[in-house]
Scaffold this active site. Structure first.
Site, short mmCIF file in Angstrom:
data_model
loop_
_atom_site.label_atom_id
_atom_site.label_comp_id
_atom_site.label_asym_id
_atom_site.label_seq_id
_atom_site.Cartn_x
_atom_site.Cartn_y
_atom_site.Cartn_z
N ARG A 111 16.47 75.84 11.59
CA ARG A 111 15.91 74.67 12.26
C ARG A 111 14.59 74.22 11.61
O ARG A 111 13.68 73.75 12.29
CB ARG A 111 15.71 74.93 13.76
CG ARG A 111 16.95 75.44 14.48
CD ARG A 111 18.05 74.40 14.60
NE ARG A 111 17.79 73.39 15.60
CZ ARG A 111 18.24 73.44 16.86
NH1 ARG A 111 18.97 74.43 17.26
NH2 ARG A 111 17.98 72.47 17.70
N ARG A 164 12.27 60.19 13.55
CA ARG A 164 13.18 60.12 14.69
C ARG A 164 12.81 58.95 15.61
O ARG A 164 13.68 58.23 16.09
CB ARG A 164 13.17 61.42 15.49
CG ARG A 164 14.36 61.46 16.45
CD ARG A 164 14.26 62.59 17.44
NE ARG A 164 13.08 62.47 18.27
CZ ARG A 164 12.85 63.18 19.35
NH1 ARG A 164 13.71 64.09 19.73
NH2 ARG A 164 11.76 63.02 20.06
N TYR A 166 30.07 74.44 24.37
CA TYR A 166 29.58 73.10 24.76
C TYR A 166 30.74 72.21 25.21
O TYR A 166 30.60 71.42 26.13
CB TYR A 166 28.83 72.44 23.60
CG TYR A 166 27.50 73.09 23.33
CD1 TYR A 166 26.37 72.74 24.08
CD2 TYR A 166 27.36 74.07 22.36
CE1 TYR A 166 25.15 73.35 23.84
CE2 TYR A 166 26.15 74.68 22.11
CZ TYR A 166 25.04 74.32 22.86
OH TYR A 166 23.85 74.93 22.64
N ARG A 197 11.22 69.28 15.29
CA ARG A 197 10.11 68.72 16.07
C ARG A 197 8.75 69.38 15.87
O ARG A 197 7.76 68.86 16.34
CB ARG A 197 10.48 68.74 17.55
CG ARG A 197 11.50 67.70 17.90
CD ARG A 197 12.09 67.97 19.25
NE ARG A 197 12.71 69.29 19.22
CZ ARG A 197 13.35 69.85 20.24
NH1 ARG A 197 13.41 69.21 21.39
NH2 ARG A 197 13.89 71.02 20.13
N ASP A 224 23.88 68.23 13.13
CA ASP A 224 23.95 69.12 14.28
C ASP A 224 25.34 69.70 14.38
O ASP A 224 26.31 69.07 13.94
CB ASP A 224 23.60 68.38 15.57
CG ASP A 224 23.28 69.37 16.68
OD1 ASP A 224 22.15 69.87 16.71
OD2 ASP A 224 24.18 69.68 17.48
O1 CP3 Z 1 18.11 73.79 10.71
C1 CP3 Z 1 17.86 72.60 10.39
O2 CP3 Z 1 16.73 72.21 10.10
C2 CP3 Z 1 19.03 71.64 10.27
C3 CP3 Z 1 19.34 70.89 11.41
C4 CP3 Z 1 19.98 71.53 12.64
C5 CP3 Z 1 19.84 70.95 13.93
N1 CP3 Z 1 20.65 71.63 14.78
C6 CP3 Z 1 19.00 69.81 14.24
C7 CP3 Z 1 18.61 69.58 15.64
C8 CP3 Z 1 20.83 72.63 12.77
C9 CP3 Z 1 21.28 73.62 11.72
C10 CP3 Z 1 21.26 72.66 14.13
C11 CP3 Z 1 22.22 73.64 14.64
C12 CP3 Z 1 22.44 73.74 16.09
N2 CP3 Z 1 22.52 72.74 17.02
C13 CP3 Z 1 22.71 74.95 16.75
C14 CP3 Z 1 22.82 76.30 16.08
C15 CP3 Z 1 21.52 76.83 15.65
C16 CP3 Z 1 20.66 77.38 16.76
O3 CP3 Z 1 19.49 76.98 16.81
O4 CP3 Z 1 21.14 78.23 17.50
C17 CP3 Z 1 22.90 74.66 18.11
C18 CP3 Z 1 23.21 75.65 19.22
C19 CP3 Z 1 22.78 73.25 18.27
C20 CP3 Z 1 22.98 72.45 19.50
C21 CP3 Z 1 21.77 71.70 19.86
N3 CP3 Z 1 21.24 70.65 19.13
C22 CP3 Z 1 20.95 71.88 20.99
C23 CP3 Z 1 21.17 72.95 22.05
C24 CP3 Z 1 19.94 70.93 20.94
C25 CP3 Z 1 18.90 70.63 21.96
C26 CP3 Z 1 17.92 71.71 22.09
C27 CP3 Z 1 16.70 71.37 21.34
O5 CP3 Z 1 16.28 72.17 20.49
O6 CP3 Z 1 16.19 70.29 21.62
C28 CP3 Z 1 20.11 70.20 19.74
C29 CP3 Z 1 19.24 69.12 19.24
C30 CP3 Z 1 18.70 69.25 17.86
N4 CP3 Z 1 19.41 69.64 16.77
C31 CP3 Z 1 17.38 68.93 17.45
C32 CP3 Z 1 17.33 69.12 16.08
C33 CP3 Z 1 16.16 68.84 15.17
C34 CP3 Z 1 16.29 68.41 18.37
C35 CP3 Z 1 16.57 66.97 18.59
C36 CP3 Z 1 15.34 66.15 18.73
O7 CP3 Z 1 14.90 66.03 19.88
O8 CP3 Z 1 14.84 65.64 17.72
#
Ligand code: CP3
Length: 346
Positions: A23, A36, A154, A27, A73
């Site tokens: 990640r 964003r 999900y 943010r 994502d």
């Molecule tokens: O790693 C990176 O920099 C690449 C981008 C990436 C995102 N999500 C961007 C994201 C990757 C590899 C993911 C994978 C992901 N997404 C997982 C597996 C990895 C982990 O952390 O366990 C999971 C379970 C998700 C599902 C997901 N996406 C959730 C539960 C959420 C909301 C929770 C949160 O952190 O806000 C997201 C949103 C998300 N995916 C964001 C980002 C940058 C935040 C969105 C935002 O508000 O900008």
């Protein structure tokens, strides 16, 4: 050109142990928040290859990591399988019509049709490939997908969950239906990752973030075996591309790990020496610093030194044991990366 991160994934000697953070584009970076806000939403950003490229590159320039991970994502896959995805501010992802039964399953778009709808991801990778070649700094590009189990939770719960009760009820009451959901997701994911590689991804990682929701004796049947199906497909079609599997928190399963892949991601709750003892001869290990150590530079250094001491000259890639949190100071992330590069320099 040989890239340090790809070499490390293949277990080859490198001048130091490469480092990246799960990640890493997100943010905690003000620059990410600005992009964003400009495009209006997180999903718009995923659908906009030019902007997705921009935020993928940010951690390279700002934090100094040794690999880029595609910005997207794991939930774009079920979205293109026909499940409408929304992100609710402060609450996370939502699917309005989760899968409950055979009829819901029948509605899903699968196979090549779903994989082809993810063309905006392949477009982002092609733009990134060009950009990384232009920079000529040997940075590898990681493509990724969610593990079928994690993605299916999900699809079944309709959102994130603390208990996973609907998904786990299916394990014990409707295992055949759950296997069909997992297989459909697997079929799309195989093609999706293969297409990412064809577009230019150098390495692929599969995230099983909710692995620990399953009891150890059921983990292979409902998750690991599907990850291995995907890894086998990648190895058959792209034998030169390293595959990383990240099953978060299944230490009890570790002695039984099997399959044809290259790198095992060790989460923060697993003892690194234990992982090394059981897996270090067979796989390159990645991880496993507790991400909250990043709140303290001193604690970060201590942990990086400890991991280096355990791994010694064994095959390893530095990373966190799960994703970086949004309130981590950027300078602490930079400190982590520098410390990994410093302590492992040969
Ligand atoms: O790693 C990176 O920099 C690449 C981008 C990436 C995102 N999500 C961007 C994201 C990757 C590899 C993911 C994978 C992901 N997404 C997982 C597996 C990895 C982990 O952390 O366990 C999971 C379970 C998700 C599902 C997901 N996406 C959730 C539960 C959420 C909301 C929770 C949160 O952190 O806000 C997201 C949103 C998300 N995916 C964001 C980002 C940058 C935040 C969105 C935002 O508000 O900008």
């Amino acid at each position: 050109m040989s890239k340090i991160f790809v070499d490390a994934c293949k277990g080859k000697a490198t001048p130091y142990t490469p480092v990246w953070m799960m990640r890493q584009a997100g943010r905690y970076l003000p620059e990410y928040k600005k992009v964003r806000a400009d495009v209006g939403s997180f999903l718009n950003l995923c659908h906009n290859p030019q902007k997705a490229k921009e935020v993928t590159i940010q951690p390279l320039d700002i934090v100094g990591v040794d690999a880029a991970i595609l910005f997207s994502d794991i939930l774009v896959v079920p979205n293109e399988m026909g499940m409408k995805l929304r992100f609710v501010e402060g609450e996370g992802p939502k699917f309005d019509n989760p899968i409950k039964d055979q009829d819901d399953l029948q509605r899903l778009i699968t196979g090549k049709e779903a994989a082809d709808k993810l063309s905006y991801v392949y477009e982002t990778i092609k733009l990134l490939k060009k950009e990384l070649e232009k920079r000529d700094d040997d940075i590898a590009l990681i493509g990724f997908a969610g593990a079928p189990w994690t993605v299916s939770t999900y699809m079944i719960e309709g959102q994130g969950s603390k208990t996973y009760n609907l998904s786990k009820k299916m394990i014990y009451k409707k295992p055949k239906l759950l296997h069909k959901i997992l297989q459909k997701t697997t079929d799309v994911t195989k093609l999706y990752l293969s297409n990412q590689i064809k577009a230019g991804a150098d390495v692929v990682q599969i995230f099983d973030s909710w692995a620990s929701a399953i009891e150890p004796s059921k983990y292979d049947e409902f998750s690991w075996s599907y990850m291995i199906q995907i890894a086998d497909y990648i190895k058959e079609n792209h034998p030169d591309t390293p595959v990383i599997l990240f099953p978060k928190s299944v230490p009890l399963f570790i002695p039984k790990v099997y399959g044809n892949f290259d790198v095992f991601g060790v989460d923060w709750s697993t003892n690194m020496a234990y992982a090394k003892k059981h897996l270090g001869d067979r796989y390159v290990l990645q991880g496993n610093m507790e991400p909250c150590r990043l709140y303290s530079k001193k604690q970060t250094t201590k942990c990086v030194e400890k991991i280096q001491k355990i791994m010694g000259s064994s095959r390893h890639i530095f990373n966190l044991g799960h994703g970086i949190l949004p309130d981590v100071p950027v300078e602490n992330a930079i400190h982590f990366v520098k410390e990994c590069q410093r302590v492992s320099k040969k």
